[in-house]
Design an enzyme around this catalytic site. Structure first.
Site, short mmCIF file in Angstrom:
data_model
loop_
_atom_site.label_atom_id
_atom_site.label_comp_id
_atom_site.label_asym_id
_atom_site.label_seq_id
_atom_site.Cartn_x
_atom_site.Cartn_y
_atom_site.Cartn_z
N LYS A 143 -9.72 57.21 78.84
CA LYS A 143 -11.31 56.88 78.56
C LYS A 143 -11.60 56.09 76.53
O LYS A 143 -12.35 57.04 75.75
CB LYS A 143 -12.57 57.85 78.29
CG LYS A 143 -13.81 57.61 79.25
CD LYS A 143 -14.39 58.49 79.92
CE LYS A 143 -16.00 58.43 80.24
NZ LYS A 143 -15.47 57.27 80.58
N1 PMP Z 1 -14.37 55.02 85.86
C1 PMP Z 1 -14.68 54.34 85.40
C2 PMP Z 1 -13.78 53.33 84.77
C3 PMP Z 1 -15.78 55.06 84.65
O1 PMP Z 1 -15.94 54.64 83.49
C4 PMP Z 1 -16.19 56.65 85.02
C5 PMP Z 1 -17.41 57.02 84.42
N2 PMP Z 1 -16.70 57.69 82.73
C6 PMP Z 1 -15.48 57.22 86.17
C7 PMP Z 1 -14.91 56.07 86.51
C8 PMP Z 1 -16.41 58.32 86.54
O2 PMP Z 1 -15.77 59.05 85.83
P1 PMP Z 1 -16.38 60.07 85.47
O3 PMP Z 1 -16.57 60.90 86.81
O4 PMP Z 1 -15.56 61.53 85.43
O5 PMP Z 1 -17.83 60.79 84.44
#
Ligand code: PMP
Length: 312
Positions: free
Chosen positions: A163
């Site tokens: 991330k």
């Molecule tokens: N995919 C992407 C590209 C994202 O930016 C996010 C948001 N963080 C998610 C999926 C969802 O991830 P999460 O449920 O862990 O927030």
């Protein structure tokens, strides 16, 4: 269920930077830092949910977010000299210090500080931000999406599993294209042409009574909300399939929705101009939304272990 910003919401006046409370205006980074020059930061976006009945603010799945925070640093070869536990406790400390008593958004970031090149492992600094964030009214009516001509970057180039702030250049290209073309959001395919995810959320579809979502090798972020929805769906007795998903399965689906910490459960009512069912929010999406909103705010007993209370 549009939630106006409550008057009692504090303004963001401070952040935690490397363990210290710093006035918001002073939370800066040098223009020559690798964080600035190369987008070398990793982050987590989380939500805090106010439970009025209990007069408590809950952070949703804080532990899992901070595990992914550590994993992103490891995969990007950051060599931090701090303990991730300190970042974790800064989240609740900041929320408490600011006296948040409404739904809010939290961002924890680790970034390459100093003046080094893109290959240096340190120094790694960290910061935590928190600010009010009401639920989007679009969760009630859904959005229209476009399958992007931009591809999700591949695990072998710049992994979506990390991330990293720089990954969002890929998200930006897709979302801009979608919005210029008159849609509200994008759906990205991976290099193999299979469905990956949205620019900032994972994706689910209902087909023939099963809930389907791209598997973790489809070029996606290993989303915490994805894991949550799978768990809630199984608890509701739904069959869940994690597998490669074809583009045309999106069009053939009865219901489609995006899911993420920020997006929550966001229905998609049409894709590329093709209506999902009757172009209204589907019954299963509604049911999962209801279960999700109950879980995050502490209104459901089964999921209480996912919550970290801010006020003791
Ligand atoms: N995919 C992407 C590209 C994202 O930016 C996010 C948001 N963080 C998610 C999926 C969802 O991830 P999460 O449920 O862990 O927030």
């Amino acid at each position: 269920m549009s939630e106006a910003l409550p008057r009692s919401s504090p303004r963001t006046t401070q952040m935690v930077v490397n363990g210290n409370f710093v006035p918001f205006e002073d939370a800066t980074v040098h223009l020559m830092s690798p964080a600035m020059r190369y987008g070398l930061n990793i982050f987590e976006g989380l939500r805090g949910y106010w439970n009025a009945k209990e007069e408590q603010l809950y952070v949703f799945r804080l532990g899992e977010h901070m595990e992914r925070f550590a994993q992103s640093m490891r995969l990007l070869r950051f060599d931090p000299e701090f303990d991730v536990a300190d970042v974790t406790s800064a989240v609740t400390e900041l929320l408490r210090a600011d006296g948040h008593r409404a739904n809010c958004h939290i961002r924890a970031t680790a970034y390459l500080d100093g003046m080094g090149e893109h290959h240096v492992p340190k120094p790694v600094s960290w910061c935590v931000y928190a600010g009010p964030r009401p639920r989007s009214p679009k969760v009630e009516i859904g959005i229209r999406a476009q399958v992007s001509s931009w591809r999700r970057m591949s695990d072998n180039a710049m992994s979506p599993r990390i991330k990293c702030g720089a990954n969002y250049a890929n998200a930006r290209l897709a979302r801009f294209q979608a919005q210029l073309d008159g849609y509200e959001d994008a759906i990205l395919l991976n290099e193999a042409g299979k469905v990956a995810e949205g620019p900032g959320a994972c994706i689910f579809l209902m087909r023939r009574g099963s809930l389907v979502t791209p598997d973790v090798s489809s070029g996606i972020l290993e989303s915490i909300t994805r894991d949550t929805i799978i768990d809630l769906a199984r608890a509701c007795g739904l069959a869940v399939e994690e597998r490669p998903v074809d583009r045309t399965e999106l069009y053939a689906a009865d219901e489609v929705f995006l899911a993420g910490s920020a997006a929550e459960v966001m229905p998609i009512v049409s894709i590329d101009g093709i209506d999902m069912g009757d172009a209204t929010v589907g019954a299963t999406t509604r049911e999962l939304q209801k279960a999700y909103f109950a879980a995050v705010s502490g209104d459901s007993y089964r999921e209480r272990n996912w919550l970290t209370p801010v006020y003791t």
